[in-house]
Scaffold this motif. Structure first.
Motif, PDB file in Angstrom:
ATOM      1  N   SER A   3      13.575  29.882 -29.741  1.00 24.10           N
ATOM      2  CA  SER A   3      13.953  28.828 -28.796  1.00 24.10           C
ATOM      3  C   SER A   3      13.957  29.321 -27.345  1.00 24.10           C
ATOM      4  CB  SER A   3      15.333  28.288 -29.167  1.00 24.10           C
ATOM      5  OG  SER A   3      15.734  27.292 -28.267  1.00 24.10           O
ATOM      6  N   ALA A   4      14.463  30.517 -27.124  1.00 23.91           N
ATOM      7  CA  ALA A   4      14.508  31.047 -25.756  1.00 23.91           C
ATOM      8  C   ALA A   4      13.100  31.281 -25.222  1.00 23.91           C
ATOM      9  CB  ALA A   4      15.313  32.332 -25.706  1.00 23.91           C
ATOM     10  N   GLY A   5      12.222  31.787 -26.069  1.00 20.82           N
ATOM     11  CA  GLY A   5      10.844  32.024 -25.657  1.00 20.82           C
ATOM     12  C   GLY A   5      10.129  30.736 -25.315  1.00 20.82           C
ATOM     13  N   GLU A   6      10.380  29.698 -26.116  1.00 21.15           N
ATOM     14  CA  GLU A   6       9.764  28.396 -25.846  1.00 21.15           C
ATOM     15  C   GLU A   6      10.256  27.821 -24.520  1.00 21.15           C
ATOM     16  OE1 GLU A   6      10.512  25.942 -29.219  1.00 21.15           O
ATOM     17  OE2 GLU A   6       9.209  27.142 -30.522  1.00 21.15           O
ATOM     18  N   GLN A   7      11.527  28.024 -24.218  1.00 18.51           N
ATOM     19  CA  GLN A   7      12.077  27.533 -22.961  1.00 18.51           C
ATOM     20  C   GLN A   7      11.456  28.264 -21.771  1.00 18.51           C
ATOM     21  OE1 GLN A   7      16.301  27.956 -23.463  1.00 18.51           O
ATOM     22  NE2 GLN A   7      16.494  26.051 -24.629  1.00 18.51           N
ATOM     23  N   VAL A   8      11.259  29.556 -21.900  1.00 16.47           N
ATOM     24  CA  VAL A   8      10.649  30.332 -20.815  1.00 16.47           C
ATOM     25  C   VAL A   8       9.216  29.866 -20.583  1.00 16.47           C
ATOM     26  CG1 VAL A   8       9.832  32.633 -20.181  1.00 16.47           C
ATOM     27  CG2 VAL A   8      12.128  32.346 -21.124  1.00 16.47           C
ATOM     28  N   VAL A   9       8.468  29.662 -21.666  1.00 21.64           N
ATOM     29  CA  VAL A   9       7.088  29.191 -21.539  1.00 21.64           C
ATOM     30  C   VAL A   9       7.052  27.803 -20.915  1.00 21.64           C
ATOM     31  CG1 VAL A   9       5.055  28.479 -22.863  1.00 21.64           C
ATOM     32  CG2 VAL A   9       6.203  30.625 -23.410  1.00 21.64           C
ATOM     33  N   THR A  10       7.964  26.930 -21.326  1.00 19.46           N
ATOM     34  CA  THR A  10       8.019  25.578 -20.762  1.00 19.46           C
ATOM     35  C   THR A  10       8.286  25.613 -19.267  1.00 19.46           C
ATOM     36  OG1 THR A  10       8.805  24.694 -22.872  1.00 19.46           O
ATOM     37  CG2 THR A  10       9.189  23.346 -20.917  1.00 19.46           C
ATOM     38  N   ILE A  11       9.209  26.441 -18.846  1.00 18.12           N
ATOM     39  CA  ILE A  11       9.537  26.554 -17.418  1.00 18.12           C
ATOM     40  C   ILE A  11       8.352  27.133 -16.648  1.00 18.12           C
ATOM     41  CG2 ILE A  11      11.006  27.761 -15.753  1.00 18.12           C
ATOM     42  CD1 ILE A  11      13.285  27.444 -17.850  1.00 18.12           C
ATOM     43  N   ALA A  12       7.708  28.147 -17.212  1.00 18.68           N
ATOM     44  CA  ALA A  12       6.554  28.761 -16.537  1.00 18.68           C
ATOM     45  C   ALA A  12       5.422  27.753 -16.377  1.00 18.68           C
ATOM     46  CB  ALA A  12       6.077  29.983 -17.315  1.00 18.68           C
ATOM     47  N   VAL A  13       5.155  26.967 -17.414  1.00 18.40           N
ATOM     48  CA  VAL A  13       4.099  25.953 -17.338  1.00 18.40           C
ATOM     49  C   VAL A  13       4.462  24.894 -16.309  1.00 18.40           C
ATOM     50  CG1 VAL A  13       2.982  24.091 -18.639  1.00 18.40           C
ATOM     51  CG2 VAL A  13       3.235  26.350 -19.662  1.00 18.40           C
ATOM     52  N   ALA A  14       5.723  24.517 -16.243  1.00 19.59           N
ATOM     53  CA  ALA A  14       6.153  23.524 -15.259  1.00 19.59           C
ATOM     54  C   ALA A  14       5.960  24.050 -13.835  1.00 19.59           C
ATOM     55  CB  ALA A  14       7.614  23.150 -15.492  1.00 19.59           C
ATOM     56  N   ILE A  15       6.299  25.315 -13.599  1.00 16.19           N
ATOM     57  CA  ILE A  15       6.139  25.904 -12.263  1.00 16.19           C
ATOM     58  C   ILE A  15       4.666  25.951 -11.878  1.00 16.19           C
ATOM     59  CG2 ILE A  15       6.365  28.059 -10.958  1.00 16.19           C
ATOM     60  CD1 ILE A  15       9.014  28.514 -12.501  1.00 16.19           C
ATOM     61  N   VAL A  16       3.820  26.360 -12.805  1.00 16.57           N
ATOM     62  CA  VAL A  16       2.380  26.408 -12.530  1.00 16.57           C
ATOM     63  C   VAL A  16       1.854  25.005 -12.259  1.00 16.57           C
ATOM     64  CG1 VAL A  16       0.127  26.908 -13.548  1.00 16.57           C
ATOM     65  CG2 VAL A  16       1.988  28.551 -13.774  1.00 16.57           C
ATOM     66  N   VAL A  18       3.466  22.393 -11.018  1.00 18.50           N
ATOM     67  CA  VAL A  18       3.904  21.956  -9.690  1.00 18.50           C
ATOM     68  C   VAL A  18       3.092  22.653  -8.607  1.00 18.50           C
ATOM     69  CG1 VAL A  18       5.841  22.010  -8.058  1.00 18.50           C
ATOM     70  CG2 VAL A  18       6.222  21.302 -10.416  1.00 18.50           C
ATOM     71  N   ALA A  19       2.804  23.927  -8.799  1.00 14.17           N
ATOM     72  CA  ALA A  19       1.998  24.662  -7.812  1.00 14.17           C
ATOM     73  C   ALA A  19       0.592  24.086  -7.728  1.00 14.17           C
ATOM     74  CB  ALA A  19       1.952  26.142  -8.177  1.00 14.17           C
ATOM     75  N   ILE A  20       0.000  23.768  -8.874  1.00 14.52           N
ATOM     76  CA  ILE A  20      -1.339  23.186  -8.873  1.00 14.52           C
ATOM     77  C   ILE A  20      -1.329  21.838  -8.175  1.00 14.52           C
ATOM     78  CG2 ILE A  20      -3.095  22.165 -10.390  1.00 14.52           C
ATOM     79  CD1 ILE A  20      -2.487  24.450 -12.356  1.00 14.52           C
ATOM     80  N   LEU A  21      -0.352  21.021  -8.480  1.00 21.30           N
ATOM     81  CA  LEU A  21      -0.243  19.714  -7.843  1.00 21.30           C
ATOM     82  C   LEU A  21      -0.069  19.846  -6.333  1.00 21.30           C
ATOM     83  CD1 LEU A  21      -0.119  16.668  -8.362  1.00 21.30           C
ATOM     84  CD2 LEU A  21       2.339  16.904  -8.616  1.00 21.30           C
ATOM     85  N   ALA A  22       0.732  20.807  -5.890  1.00 25.70           N
ATOM     86  CA  ALA A  22       0.947  21.014  -4.461  1.00 25.70           C
ATOM     87  C   ALA A  22      -0.347  21.416  -3.759  1.00 25.70           C
ATOM     88  CB  ALA A  22       2.022  22.082  -4.246  1.00 25.70           C
ATOM     89  N   VAL A  23      -1.139  22.249  -4.406  1.00 30.62           N
ATOM     90  CA  VAL A  23      -2.403  22.678  -3.812  1.00 30.62           C
ATOM     91  C   VAL A  23      -3.379  21.512  -3.722  1.00 30.62           C
ATOM     92  CG1 VAL A  23      -4.450  24.102  -4.216  1.00 30.62           C
ATOM     93  CG2 VAL A  23      -2.176  25.096  -4.453  1.00 30.62           C
ATOM     94  N   ILE A  24      -3.440  20.712  -4.767  1.00 29.84           N
ATOM     95  CA  ILE A  24      -4.381  19.590  -4.781  1.00 29.84           C
ATOM     96  C   ILE A  24      -4.015  18.537  -3.743  1.00 29.84           C
ATOM     97  CG2 ILE A  24      -5.188  17.643  -6.194  1.00 29.84           C
ATOM     98  CD1 ILE A  24      -5.114  19.543  -8.592  1.00 29.84           C
ATOM     99  N   VAL A  25      -2.736  18.253  -3.588  1.00 26.01           N
ATOM    100  CA  VAL A  25      -2.295  17.180  -2.704  1.00 26.01           C
ATOM    101  C   VAL A  25      -2.218  17.609  -1.238  1.00 26.01           C
ATOM    102  CG1 VAL A  25      -0.453  15.495  -2.316  1.00 26.01           C
ATOM    103  CG2 VAL A  25      -0.995  16.198  -4.623  1.00 26.01           C
ATOM    104  N   SER A  26      -2.050  18.885  -0.976  1.00 21.42           N
ATOM    105  CA  SER A  26      -1.876  19.367   0.393  1.00 21.42           C
ATOM    106  C   SER A  26      -3.093  19.065   1.256  1.00 21.42           C
ATOM    107  CB  SER A  26      -1.634  20.872   0.378  1.00 21.42           C
ATOM    108  OG  SER A  26      -1.621  21.376   1.691  1.00 21.42           O
ATOM    109  N   LYS A  27      -2.840  18.619   2.463  1.00 20.94           N
ATOM    110  CA  LYS A  27      -3.928  18.342   3.400  1.00 20.94           C
ATOM    111  C   LYS A  27      -4.553  19.628   3.923  1.00 20.94           C
ATOM    112  CE  LYS A  27      -2.116  13.936   4.965  1.00 20.94           C
ATOM    113  NZ  LYS A  27      -1.643  13.151   6.088  1.00 20.94           N
TER     114      LYS A  27
END
Length: 65
Positions: A3-16, A18-27
């Motif tokens: 369970s702890a490993g799955e939570q870490v992976v979920t958080i890491a995927v969420a951070i990545v 958000v970063a991808i979305l920020a790069v795509i949307v940034s002017k």
């Protein structure tokens, strides 16, 4: 995976994500170059992964910077 490993992976995927979305949307971003670089990195990793089968060196040098 526990369970702890799955939570870490979920958080890491969420951070990545958000970063991808920020790069795509940034002017100020160069989205086309970012996507090309990601594709080149994936292609290189795939080449290294199959190099024992294909007999190629599987290592390329990116000179497009």
């Amino acid at each position: 995976m526990n369970s702890a490993g799955e939570q870490v992976v979920t958080i890491a995927v969420a951070i990545v994500g958000v970063a991808i979305l920020a790069v795509i949307v940034s002017k100020n971003s160069n989205t086309a170059q970012v996507i090309k670089s990601a594709g080149d990195a994936f292609s290189g990793a795939l080449g290294v992964a199959v190099s024992p089968i294909t007999g190629s060196r599987g290592v390329g040098l990116a000179t497009s910077y």
